[in-house]
Write a protein that holds these residues in place. Structure first.
Motif, PDB file in Angstrom:
ATOM      1  N   UNK A 296       0.832  -1.203   0.000  1.00  0.00           N
ATOM      2  CA  UNK A 296       0.000   0.000   0.000  1.00  0.00           C
ATOM      3  C   UNK A 296       0.865   1.251   0.000  1.00  0.00           C
ATOM      4  N   UNK A 297       1.974   1.211   0.787  1.00  0.00           N
ATOM      5  CA  UNK A 297       2.852   2.374   0.839  1.00  0.00           C
ATOM      6  C   UNK A 297       3.513   2.628  -0.507  1.00  0.00           C
ATOM      7  N   UNK A 298       3.835   1.557  -1.237  1.00  0.00           N
ATOM      8  CA  UNK A 298       4.427   1.733  -2.573  1.00  0.00           C
ATOM      9  C   UNK A 298       3.456   2.437  -3.509  1.00  0.00           C
ATOM     10  N   UNK A 299       2.163   2.204  -3.314  1.00  0.00           N
ATOM     11  CA  UNK A 299       1.156   2.814  -4.173  1.00  0.00           C
ATOM     12  C   UNK A 299       0.846   4.244  -3.766  1.00  0.00           C
ATOM     13  N   UNK A 300       1.028   4.547  -2.490  1.00  0.00           N
ATOM     14  CA  UNK A 300       0.688   5.888  -2.007  1.00  0.00           C
ATOM     15  C   UNK A 300       1.653   6.271  -0.902  1.00  0.00           C
TER      16      UNK A 300
ATOM     17  N   UNK B 190      20.582   7.700  17.437  1.00  0.00           N
ATOM     18  CA  UNK B 190      21.830   7.303  16.793  1.00  0.00           C
ATOM     19  C   UNK B 190      21.768   5.974  16.075  1.00  0.00           C
ATOM     20  N   UNK B 191      20.709   5.210  16.304  1.00  0.00           N
ATOM     21  CA  UNK B 191      20.568   3.900  15.665  1.00  0.00           C
ATOM     22  C   UNK B 191      19.750   3.962  14.377  1.00  0.00           C
ATOM     23  N   UNK B 192      19.024   5.054  14.153  1.00  0.00           N
ATOM     24  CA  UNK B 192      18.093   5.140  13.033  1.00  0.00           C
ATOM     25  C   UNK B 192      18.827   5.386  11.724  1.00  0.00           C
ATOM     26  N   UNK B 193      18.309   4.767  10.659  1.00  0.00           N
ATOM     27  CA  UNK B 193      18.936   4.885   9.349  1.00  0.00           C
ATOM     28  C   UNK B 193      17.941   5.283   8.265  1.00  0.00           C
ATOM     29  N   UNK B 194      16.751   5.741   8.650  1.00  0.00           N
ATOM     30  CA  UNK B 194      15.754   6.136   7.645  1.00  0.00           C
ATOM     31  C   UNK B 194      14.740   7.067   8.277  1.00  0.00           C
ATOM     32  N   UNK B 195      13.896   7.613   7.415  1.00  0.00           N
ATOM     33  CA  UNK B 195      12.695   8.289   7.883  1.00  0.00           C
ATOM     34  C   UNK B 195      11.634   7.205   8.102  1.00  0.00           C
ATOM     35  N   UNK B 196      10.427   7.591   8.412  1.00  0.00           N
ATOM     36  CA  UNK B 196       9.346   6.624   8.595  1.00  0.00           C
ATOM     37  C   UNK B 196       9.187   5.786   7.325  1.00  0.00           C
ATOM     38  N   UNK B 197       9.186   4.463   7.490  1.00  0.00           N
ATOM     39  CA  UNK B 197       8.961   3.632   6.302  1.00  0.00           C
ATOM     40  C   UNK B 197       7.743   2.734   6.461  1.00  0.00           C
ATOM     41  N   UNK B 198       7.090   2.758   7.619  1.00  0.00           N
ATOM     42  CA  UNK B 198       5.851   1.996   7.775  1.00  0.00           C
ATOM     43  C   UNK B 198       5.108   2.533   8.990  1.00  0.00           C
ATOM     44  N   UNK B 199       3.796   2.397   9.013  1.00  0.00           N
ATOM     45  CA  UNK B 199       3.002   2.789  10.168  1.00  0.00           C
ATOM     46  C   UNK B 199       1.675   2.070  10.115  1.00  0.00           C
ATOM     47  N   UNK B 200       1.058   1.887  11.275  1.00  0.00           N
ATOM     48  CA  UNK B 200      -0.258   1.258  11.325  1.00  0.00           C
ATOM     49  C   UNK B 200      -0.912   1.586  12.663  1.00  0.00           C
ATOM     50  N   UNK B 201      -2.225   1.548  12.674  1.00  0.00           N
ATOM     51  CA  UNK B 201      -2.993   1.749  13.901  1.00  0.00           C
ATOM     52  C   UNK B 201      -3.480   0.408  14.411  1.00  0.00           C
ATOM     53  N   UNK B 202      -3.388   0.221  15.711  1.00  0.00           N
ATOM     54  CA  UNK B 202      -3.879  -0.998  16.353  1.00  0.00           C
ATOM     55  C   UNK B 202      -4.513  -0.604  17.672  1.00  0.00           C
ATOM     56  N   UNK B 203      -5.842  -0.509  17.653  1.00  0.00           N
ATOM     57  CA  UNK B 203      -6.614  -0.136  18.826  1.00  0.00           C
ATOM     58  C   UNK B 203      -6.193   1.245  19.348  1.00  0.00           C
ATOM     59  N   UNK B 204      -5.628   1.320  20.568  1.00  0.00           N
ATOM     60  CA  UNK B 204      -5.325   2.618  21.180  1.00  0.00           C
ATOM     61  C   UNK B 204      -3.941   3.138  20.827  1.00  0.00           C
ATOM     62  N   UNK B 205      -3.254   2.457  19.901  1.00  0.00           N
ATOM     63  CA  UNK B 205      -1.870   2.814  19.601  1.00  0.00           C
ATOM     64  C   UNK B 205      -1.664   3.032  18.111  1.00  0.00           C
ATOM     65  N   UNK B 206      -0.723   3.910  17.789  1.00  0.00           N
ATOM     66  CA  UNK B 206      -0.192   3.985  16.438  1.00  0.00           C
ATOM     67  C   UNK B 206       1.271   3.548  16.498  1.00  0.00           C
TER      68      UNK B 206
END
Length: 271
Positions: free
Chosen positions: A169-173, A204-220
């Motif tokens: 889905x992310x590849x499409x949008x 210091x461990x991160x190597x990208x911007x956001x590459x995925x996300x999802x909602x699950x009940x009370x959390x993103x």
């Protein structure tokens, strides 16, 4: 109905074997559950392994002849215990993971509780069976639908079907093009993450911007590519919808199998 009830021990037995194997393969998962809070740090791992033994014994009793009603009633009691423990975890230790069947850093949510209730329902149905699963005939075919339902409720299996769908889905949008189920734009979530102690703890461990996300009940959940001790990893931030304070955001760095490599336990609330 008789053949459907008779078929249930096959599915329940296989599920319990899977759950038991996951506990034996990685007993350290006990530390990520609510067991340390419930029974104490020193007893969490032994209790976790004891549950795995009980699961395996009940599973083998369900799968192997002869067929006795006591096996199904034992599965009912175990399923009821699972359900109660998950409800306790969600209420008392909301950051704890399920530790049910595999490596998953997600906090206990409604999906895990629904899976336990579904297992309880199938075990209850199995108590009405008068023959073994090997005599169920066409009733075994219904288990395919039930197995799909269990898979969809299992966060441990998300990486095999749900995450690929999300990545497609992310590849499409582009992820910033839409909003998630609670109508909070992703850019707002990103801003909260960047201002949080959790982000500073792993920056210091991160190597990208956001590459995925999802909602699950009370959390993103928001994930970034990362590296930990020279290994490819993923940093997963858990952002609560109902608590806007920066300190409420949690983070775990996991490997490609979902095993937690690093999780800050104490996060400062000020920069």
């Amino acid at each position: 109905m008789g053949t459907l009830a008779a078929a249930q021990p096959l599915l329940i037995g296989l599920l319990l074997l899977w759950s038991s194997y996951g506990k034996f393969a990685d007993p350290q998962q006990a530390d990520r559950t609510a067991l340390p809070r419930l029974v104490g740090d020193s007893r969490a791992k032994p209790v976790y392994q004891a549950v795995a033994v009980v699961e395996a014994l009940i599973a083998l009793a369900l799968l192997l002849p002869p067929s006795w009603a006591i096996e199904a009633f034992a599965a009912v009691a175990l399923s009821a215990g699972f359900t109660g423990f998950l409800v306790y975890s969600k209420v008392v230790v909301p950051e704890a993971s399920c530790g049910c069947a595999g490596k998953s850093a997600k906090p206990v949510g409604n999906r895990a509780i629904a899976r336990a209730l579904l297992l309880l329902a199938t075990a209850g149905l199995a108590t009405t069976a008068s023959t073994g699963w090997w005599s169920a005939g066409a009733g075994v075919l219904v288990l395919v639908v039930e197995a799909v339902a269990f898979a969809m409720l299992s966060a441990e299996l998300d990486r095999y079907w749900l995450l690929p769908l999300r990545r497609f889905r992310i590849r499409l949008s582009h992820p910033y093009a839409g909003t998630a189920s609670d109508d909070t734009p992703l850019v707002a979530t990103q801003r909260r993450v960047l201002l949080s102690p959790a982000y500073r703890a792993v920056d210091g461990l991160l190597r990208s911007d956001i590459h995925d996300y999802w909602d699950d009940e009370d959390w993103r959940f928001v994930s970034y590519a990362a590296r930990y001790d020279g290994r490819r990893a993923t940093a997963v931030f858990a952002v609560p919808h109902q608590d806007s304070t920066p300190a409420a955001i949690r983070v775990a760095v996991v490997d490609e199998e979902g095993l937690t490599l690093y999780r800050p336990t104490m996060l400062a609330t000020t920069g």
